[in-house]
Design a protein around this motif. Structure first.
Motif, short mmCIF file in Angstrom:
data_model
loop_
_atom_site.label_atom_id
_atom_site.label_comp_id
_atom_site.label_asym_id
_atom_site.label_seq_id
_atom_site.Cartn_x
_atom_site.Cartn_y
_atom_site.Cartn_z
N GLU A 1 -23.84 -8.61 -0.42
CA GLU A 1 -24.76 -9.72 -0.22
C GLU A 1 -25.91 -9.57 -1.23
O GLU A 1 -26.43 -8.47 -1.42
CB GLU A 1 -25.31 -9.68 1.21
N TYR A 2 -26.27 -10.67 -1.89
CA TYR A 2 -27.32 -10.62 -2.90
C TYR A 2 -28.40 -11.64 -2.59
O TYR A 2 -28.14 -12.68 -1.98
CB TYR A 2 -26.75 -10.89 -4.29
N ALA A 3 -29.59 -11.33 -3.05
CA ALA A 3 -30.72 -12.26 -2.87
C ALA A 3 -31.47 -12.39 -4.19
O ALA A 3 -31.74 -11.38 -4.86
CB ALA A 3 -31.66 -11.77 -1.78
N PHE A 4 -31.80 -13.63 -4.54
CA PHE A 4 -32.59 -13.90 -5.75
C PHE A 4 -33.74 -14.82 -5.37
O PHE A 4 -33.55 -15.81 -4.64
CB PHE A 4 -31.73 -14.55 -6.83
N ALA A 5 -34.92 -14.49 -5.88
CA ALA A 5 -36.13 -15.26 -5.53
C ALA A 5 -36.70 -15.97 -6.75
O ALA A 5 -36.63 -15.46 -7.88
CB ALA A 5 -37.18 -14.33 -4.92
N PHE A 6 -37.28 -17.14 -6.51
CA PHE A 6 -37.85 -17.97 -7.57
C PHE A 6 -39.20 -18.51 -7.14
O PHE A 6 -39.45 -18.73 -5.95
CB PHE A 6 -36.91 -19.15 -7.89
N GLU A 7 -40.03 -18.72 -8.12
CA GLU A 7 -41.35 -19.31 -7.88
C GLU A 7 -41.35 -20.74 -8.42
O GLU A 7 -40.85 -20.99 -9.52
CB GLU A 7 -42.42 -18.49 -8.59
N VAL A 8 -41.87 -21.68 -7.63
CA VAL A 8 -41.97 -23.06 -8.09
C VAL A 8 -43.40 -23.56 -7.90
O VAL A 8 -44.12 -23.11 -7.00
CB VAL A 8 -40.99 -24.00 -7.33
N GLY A 9 -43.79 -24.48 -8.78
CA GLY A 9 -45.09 -25.15 -8.65
C GLY A 9 -44.84 -26.58 -8.19
O GLY A 9 -44.11 -27.33 -8.83
N LEU A 10 -45.41 -26.96 -7.06
CA LEU A 10 -45.18 -28.29 -6.50
C LEU A 10 -46.15 -29.30 -7.08
O LEU A 10 -47.34 -29.01 -7.30
CB LEU A 10 -45.37 -28.24 -4.97
N LYS A 11 -45.64 -30.50 -7.34
CA LYS A 11 -46.51 -31.58 -7.79
C LYS A 11 -47.37 -32.06 -6.63
O LYS A 11 -46.87 -32.23 -5.51
CB LYS A 11 -45.69 -32.74 -8.35
N PRO A 12 -48.66 -32.30 -6.88
CA PRO A 12 -49.53 -32.77 -5.80
C PRO A 12 -49.35 -34.26 -5.54
O PRO A 12 -48.89 -35.00 -6.41
CB PRO A 12 -50.93 -32.49 -6.36
N GLU A 13 -49.68 -34.67 -4.34
CA GLU A 13 -49.78 -36.11 -4.08
C GLU A 13 -51.11 -36.57 -4.67
O GLU A 13 -52.13 -35.91 -4.49
CB GLU A 13 -49.74 -36.39 -2.58
N ILE A 14 -51.09 -37.67 -5.40
CA ILE A 14 -52.33 -38.11 -6.03
C ILE A 14 -52.66 -39.54 -5.65
O ILE A 14 -51.78 -40.35 -5.34
CB ILE A 14 -52.27 -37.99 -7.58
N ARG A 15 -53.93 -39.80 -5.67
CA ARG A 15 -54.43 -41.16 -5.47
C ARG A 15 -55.28 -41.49 -6.69
O ARG A 15 -56.34 -40.89 -6.89
CB ARG A 15 -55.25 -41.25 -4.19
N VAL A 16 -54.79 -42.40 -7.50
CA VAL A 16 -55.47 -42.73 -8.75
C VAL A 16 -56.80 -43.41 -8.45
O VAL A 16 -56.91 -44.22 -7.52
CB VAL A 16 -54.58 -43.64 -9.62
N ALA A 17 -57.80 -43.07 -9.23
CA ALA A 17 -59.13 -43.68 -9.08
C ALA A 17 -59.04 -45.20 -9.10
O ALA A 17 -58.22 -45.78 -9.83
CB ALA A 17 -60.05 -43.19 -10.20
N ASP A 18 -59.86 -45.86 -8.30
CA ASP A 18 -59.82 -47.31 -8.16
C ASP A 18 -60.38 -47.98 -9.42
O ASP A 18 -61.58 -47.96 -9.67
CB ASP A 18 -60.64 -47.72 -6.93
N LEU A 19 -59.48 -48.59 -10.19
CA LEU A 19 -59.90 -49.22 -11.43
C LEU A 19 -60.83 -50.41 -11.19
O LEU A 19 -61.65 -50.76 -12.05
CB LEU A 19 -58.67 -49.68 -12.23
N ALA A 20 -60.71 -51.03 -10.04
CA ALA A 20 -61.58 -52.18 -9.74
C ALA A 20 -63.04 -51.76 -9.62
O ALA A 20 -63.95 -52.58 -9.75
CB ALA A 20 -61.13 -52.85 -8.44
N ALA A 21 -63.26 -50.48 -9.40
CA ALA A 21 -64.64 -49.98 -9.28
C ALA A 21 -65.24 -49.62 -10.64
O ALA A 21 -66.41 -49.25 -10.73
CB ALA A 21 -64.67 -48.75 -8.37
N ALA A 22 -64.42 -49.73 -11.69
CA ALA A 22 -64.89 -49.35 -13.03
C ALA A 22 -65.53 -50.54 -13.74
O ALA A 22 -64.91 -51.59 -13.88
CB ALA A 22 -63.73 -48.81 -13.86
N LYS A 23 -66.76 -50.36 -14.17
CA LYS A 23 -67.43 -51.36 -15.00
C LYS A 23 -67.63 -50.74 -16.37
O LYS A 23 -68.45 -49.85 -16.55
CB LYS A 23 -68.78 -51.77 -14.39
#
Length: 459
Positions: A109-131
């Motif tokens: 029986e063998y085991a192999f381990a890996f590291e991953v970086g998860l993408k975050p959930e994002i909320r883009v800045a509200d462009l309607a608020a940009a002047k």
């Protein structure tokens, strides 16, 4: 039965462990050995008749390791697909993995381990608020006259006057390097060049008047040219502007040809040459069309400046967390060019900023259902072709000619061109959508002020 487990080891940072039982990889190992035996070409044996025991002895370990690792990779990929994991880059094997422990003589029986970086959930800045400032560049009478003069010269006829009598004269010159005695240096610099009289320094310019073809005169670049023109003359002669002595080198300049562009008259032929197909009949109509053309070009510059403001607003106001530890390790191990820890640390801020912008664009594409289709790509290829030809007005050309479509067909088979064009078009569409959402604060500005502002903020 294979099992896959996952544990959190940091912000958006996970460890995934794949455990294999013997039955997970042994069938594929035995099958791979049989296939190897059929294809093996070993002296003393007919092809396909090599004993399996000999194949196992000679190649069993490498085939065994390949099959175990292939099974691990498949289990890992299946798990990430089933769990719908959104990750950065590729999983990184952890140092605890030891492929040397694999032994085809004692499957376990063998085991192999890996590291991953998860993408975050994002909320883009509200462009309607940009002047954001939107600069309206004023088209002045002076700008219009300058452009008319340039176009008249561009469409004018070249003549060959007898003598230099105009600052617009073109001098075809042969530059030859001289020594201290005024003799031409054997094997020294010798170069042909074309220079407008008005590019010489004012004090030197007056001494050129009245000269003829085959006349020669001595000069140093320091006395003959002011700084701006001197730099490109130095470069053209193969000299460095950093070399303090270069501008003081003496040269002999011989006039090999005299030229003068006679401006094209403001007539219908000229109007049609500048604006083919518009059928402009008089100077007033030409000036109106030219002003509109300049305004369009300046409008494009204003929009580009607005897009720069949109970029900064989105990057500055959109908050995104990253698996920093994983990404720095990936920069060191997973990229095309391995980096040291110090290099990854130094380059990370720029890397993270670029990554942030990529995620913002991806989210805006998803939120606004932006698509890039085949027609977009083909249209982009055609526009690029005509820009290479120096004619940007595609509306006045037959863009469906067979040779044009042949060119586009070839470009559509170029994977790099398609990928680069896709991202370019997608980004343009994102900015076009963003432009409709922000508030524009119109500000009148002169071209000089606008250019100064751009030079102070290079991005």
């Amino acid at each position: 039965m294979a099992t896959v487990t996952r544990e959190n080891i940091g912000l958006l940072n996970e460890k995934i462990t794949v455990k294999l039982a013997k039955e997970d990889y042994l069938p594929s190992f035995e099958k791979a050995l049989k296939n190897y035996s059929k294809q093996a070409n070993i002296p003393g044996f007919r092809k396909g008749m090599v004993p399996s025991g000999l194949i196992r002895k000679m190649h069993g370990q490498s085939v065994f390791a390949d099959e175990v690792l292939r099974t691990v990779e498949k289990q890992l990929n299946d798990y990430m697909v089933n769990e719908k994991l959104e990750i950065f880059a590729q999983p990184l094997p952890l140092p605890e993995n030891d492929s040397s422990a694999l032994n085809h003589m004692a499957p376990a029986e063998y085991a192999f381990a890996f590291e991953v970086g998860l993408k975050p959930e994002i909320r883009v800045a509200d462009l309607a608020a940009a002047k954001l400032p939107y600069y309206k560049i004023t088209v002045t009478d002076e700008m219009l006259e300058e452009e008319i003069n340039r176009l008249q010269l561009r469409n004018g006829a070249m003549t060959e006057p007898e003598i230099v009598d105009n600052e617009e004269n073109v001098l075809n010159l042969t530059f030859e390097e001289l020594d201290e005695t005024g003799a031409v240096v054997e094997g020294g610099i010798k170069k042909d060049n074309s220079v407008l009289v008005k590019y010489f320094a004012p004090a030197f310019r007056t001494g050129l008047m009245g000269r003829k073809k085959d006349d020669s005169f001595q000069l140093t670049l320091a006395e003959a040219f002011e700084e701006k023109e001197r730099e490109w003359i130095l470069s053209d002669l193969g000299l460095s502007k950093e070399d303090a002595a270069a501008a003081s080198k003496p040269f002999k300049a011989t006039i090999t040809k005299l030229g003068l562009v006679e401006k094209s008259p403001l007539d219908e032929n000229f109007f049609n040459a500048v604006f083919p197909g518009k059928e402009i009949k008089d100077e007033a109509g030409f000036r109106e069309a030219l002003k509109a053309d300049i305004e369009l070009q300046l409008e494009n510059q204003s929009r580009n400046q607005l897009f720069d403001g949109i970029y900064h607003f989105l990057v500055d106001q959109t908050k995104i967390e990253f698996p920093e530890t994983f990404l720095k390790r990936w920069m060191q191990q997973g990229g095309e060019q391995p980096k040291t820890e110090a290099e990854a640390e130094k380059e990370y801020p720029s890397f993270a900023n670029s990554l942030k912008w990529t995620l913002i664009v991806d989210q805006l594409v998803k939120d606004n259902k932006i698509e890039v289709n085949q027609e977009d790509l083909r249209g982009f290829a055609k526009a690029q072709l005509f820009s290479y030809m120096g004619n940007m007005n595609m509306g006045q050309l037959d863009i469906e000619q067979p040779w044009v479509n042949d060119y586009v067909d070839r470009m559509m088979k170029d994977r790099k061109f398609v990928e680069d064009s896709f991202h370019r078009i997608q980004t343009d569409k994102v900015f076009a959508v963003a432009e409709t959402l922000v508030q524009k604060d119109e500000k009148p500005i002169s071209l000089e002020e606008f250019q100064k502002m751009q030079s102070e903020h290079k991005h």
